[in-house]
Scaffold this motif. Sequence first.
Motif, PDB file in Angstrom:
ATOM      1  N   LEU A  33      10.928  -4.854  14.635  1.00  0.00           N
ATOM      2  CA  LEU A  33       9.935  -4.353  15.591  1.00  0.00           C
ATOM      3  C   LEU A  33       9.215  -5.480  16.326  1.00  0.00           C
ATOM      4  N   GLN A  34       9.834  -6.637  16.388  1.00  0.00           N
ATOM      5  CA  GLN A  34       9.339  -7.786  17.145  1.00  0.00           C
ATOM      6  C   GLN A  34       7.887  -8.098  16.838  1.00  0.00           C
ATOM      7  N   PHE A  35       7.022  -8.243  17.835  1.00  0.00           N
ATOM      8  CA  PHE A  35       5.636  -8.655  17.617  1.00  0.00           C
ATOM      9  C   PHE A  35       4.846  -7.649  16.782  1.00  0.00           C
ATOM     10  N   ILE A  36       5.059  -6.385  17.004  1.00  0.00           N
ATOM     11  CA  ILE A  36       4.225  -5.359  16.387  1.00  0.00           C
ATOM     12  C   ILE A  36       4.561  -5.162  14.902  1.00  0.00           C
ATOM     13  N   GLY A  37       5.796  -5.410  14.492  1.00  0.00           N
ATOM     14  CA  GLY A  37       6.195  -5.208  13.102  1.00  0.00           C
ATOM     15  C   GLY A  37       5.404  -6.032  12.103  1.00  0.00           C
ATOM     16  N   PRO A  38       5.312  -7.356  12.288  1.00  0.00           N
ATOM     17  CA  PRO A  38       4.500  -8.151  11.359  1.00  0.00           C
ATOM     18  C   PRO A  38       3.030  -7.751  11.371  1.00  0.00           C
ATOM     19  N   LEU A  39       2.508  -7.400  12.523  1.00  0.00           N
ATOM     20  CA  LEU A  39       1.111  -6.969  12.588  1.00  0.00           C
ATOM     21  C   LEU A  39       0.899  -5.669  11.818  1.00  0.00           C
ATOM     22  N   ILE A  40       1.831  -4.735  11.947  1.00  0.00           N
ATOM     23  CA  ILE A  40       1.751  -3.473  11.199  1.00  0.00           C
ATOM     24  C   ILE A  40       1.774  -3.767   9.695  1.00  0.00           C
ATOM     25  N   TYR A  41       2.645  -4.692   9.283  1.00  0.00           N
ATOM     26  CA  TYR A  41       2.733  -5.024   7.857  1.00  0.00           C
ATOM     27  C   TYR A  41       1.414  -5.595   7.345  1.00  0.00           C
ATOM     28  N   PHE A  42       0.854  -6.571   8.043  1.00  0.00           N
ATOM     29  CA  PHE A  42      -0.361  -7.209   7.543  1.00  0.00           C
ATOM     30  C   PHE A  42      -1.577  -6.291   7.611  1.00  0.00           C
ATOM     31  N   VAL A  43      -1.587  -5.331   8.511  1.00  0.00           N
ATOM     32  CA  VAL A  43      -2.720  -4.409   8.602  1.00  0.00           C
ATOM     33  C   VAL A  43      -2.568  -3.246   7.619  1.00  0.00           C
ATOM     34  N   PHE A  44      -1.384  -2.639   7.557  1.00  0.00           N
ATOM     35  CA  PHE A  44      -1.213  -1.405   6.785  1.00  0.00           C
ATOM     36  C   PHE A  44      -0.401  -1.546   5.504  1.00  0.00           C
ATOM     37  N   ARG A  78       0.838  -1.201   0.000  1.00  0.00           N
ATOM     38  CA  ARG A  78       0.000   0.000   0.000  1.00  0.00           C
ATOM     39  C   ARG A  78       0.869   1.246   0.000  1.00  0.00           C
ATOM     40  N   PHE A  79       1.933   1.216   0.770  1.00  0.00           N
ATOM     41  CA  PHE A  79       2.919   2.303   0.748  1.00  0.00           C
ATOM     42  C   PHE A  79       4.252   1.730   1.180  1.00  0.00           C
ATOM     43  N   GLY A  80       5.315   2.427   0.839  1.00  0.00           N
ATOM     44  CA  GLY A  80       6.651   1.971   1.188  1.00  0.00           C
ATOM     45  C   GLY A  80       7.201   0.998   0.164  1.00  0.00           C
ATOM     46  N   ASN A  81       8.359   0.438   0.496  1.00  0.00           N
ATOM     47  CA  ASN A  81       9.005  -0.507  -0.407  1.00  0.00           C
ATOM     48  C   ASN A  81       9.425  -1.758   0.361  1.00  0.00           C
ATOM     49  N   GLN A  82      10.020  -2.688  -0.341  1.00  0.00           N
ATOM     50  CA  GLN A  82      10.356  -3.975   0.235  1.00  0.00           C
ATOM     51  C   GLN A  82      11.373  -3.853   1.365  1.00  0.00           C
ATOM     52  N   VAL A  83      12.386  -3.050   1.203  1.00  0.00           N
ATOM     53  CA  VAL A  83      13.414  -2.892   2.235  1.00  0.00           C
ATOM     54  C   VAL A  83      12.806  -2.315   3.509  1.00  0.00           C
ATOM     55  N   MET A  84      11.965  -1.304   3.373  1.00  0.00           N
ATOM     56  CA  MET A  84      11.328  -0.700   4.540  1.00  0.00           C
ATOM     57  C   MET A  84      10.503  -1.735   5.296  1.00  0.00           C
ATOM     58  N   TRP A  85       9.710  -2.535   4.577  1.00  0.00           N
ATOM     59  CA  TRP A  85       8.855  -3.515   5.242  1.00  0.00           C
ATOM     60  C   TRP A  85       9.652  -4.652   5.856  1.00  0.00           C
ATOM     61  N   LEU A  86      10.742  -5.055   5.221  1.00  0.00           N
ATOM     62  CA  LEU A  86      11.592  -6.078   5.839  1.00  0.00           C
ATOM     63  C   LEU A  86      12.189  -5.575   7.149  1.00  0.00           C
ATOM     64  N   LEU A  87      12.637  -4.337   7.162  1.00  0.00           N
ATOM     65  CA  LEU A  87      13.189  -3.771   8.398  1.00  0.00           C
ATOM     66  C   LEU A  87      12.126  -3.684   9.495  1.00  0.00           C
ATOM     67  N   ILE A  88      10.934  -3.250   9.131  1.00  0.00           N
ATOM     68  CA  ILE A  88       9.843  -3.153  10.118  1.00  0.00           C
ATOM     69  C   ILE A  88       9.496  -4.534  10.653  1.00  0.00           C
ATOM     70  N   VAL A  89       9.352  -5.512   9.772  1.00  0.00           N
ATOM     71  CA  VAL A  89       8.955  -6.869  10.179  1.00  0.00           C
ATOM     72  C   VAL A  89      10.019  -7.507  11.069  1.00  0.00           C
ATOM     73  N   ARG A 106       0.455  -4.495   3.453  1.00  0.00           N
ATOM     74  CA  ARG A 106       0.238  -5.515   2.442  1.00  0.00           C
ATOM     75  C   ARG A 106      -0.753  -5.057   1.402  1.00  0.00           C
ATOM     76  N   GLY A 107      -0.384  -5.194   0.128  1.00  0.00           N
ATOM     77  CA  GLY A 107      -1.321  -4.923  -0.955  1.00  0.00           C
ATOM     78  C   GLY A 107      -2.182  -6.152  -1.173  1.00  0.00           C
ATOM     79  N   ASP A 108      -3.186  -6.028  -2.048  1.00  0.00           N
ATOM     80  CA  ASP A 108      -4.047  -7.191  -2.280  1.00  0.00           C
ATOM     81  C   ASP A 108      -3.382  -8.177  -3.227  1.00  0.00           C
ATOM     82  N   GLY A 109      -3.980  -9.326  -3.407  1.00  0.00           N
ATOM     83  CA  GLY A 109      -3.399 -10.393  -4.208  1.00  0.00           C
ATOM     84  C   GLY A 109      -3.448 -10.158  -5.702  1.00  0.00           C
ATOM     85  N   ASN A 110      -4.191  -9.165  -6.170  1.00  0.00           N
ATOM     86  CA  ASN A 110      -4.316  -8.917  -7.606  1.00  0.00           C
ATOM     87  C   ASN A 110      -3.248  -7.978  -8.145  1.00  0.00           C
TER      88      ASN A 110
END
Length: 75
Positions: free
Chosen positions: A54-65, A40-51, A67-71
Amino acid sequence: MNTNLDMLMEYLPFLIPLILLQIGLAIFSAIHVIRHPHYRFGNQVMWLLIVLFLQFIGPLIYFVFGRGDGNGRTN
């Protein structure tokens, strides 16, 4: 000194499942970030660093905010 070790041994049965859950969630999220290039926003490097850092909260932030859709669309 021995009380710290005793306290650790007391809480270890509760910590092991949490640690395994965190590691599993981080690995699953990192694989998802690598395999799916649409966000939805950001790039792959940013999301890898967040995931990964940021321990437990990083993956949750990624999946909520993040992740783009499957199409392949980002909105």
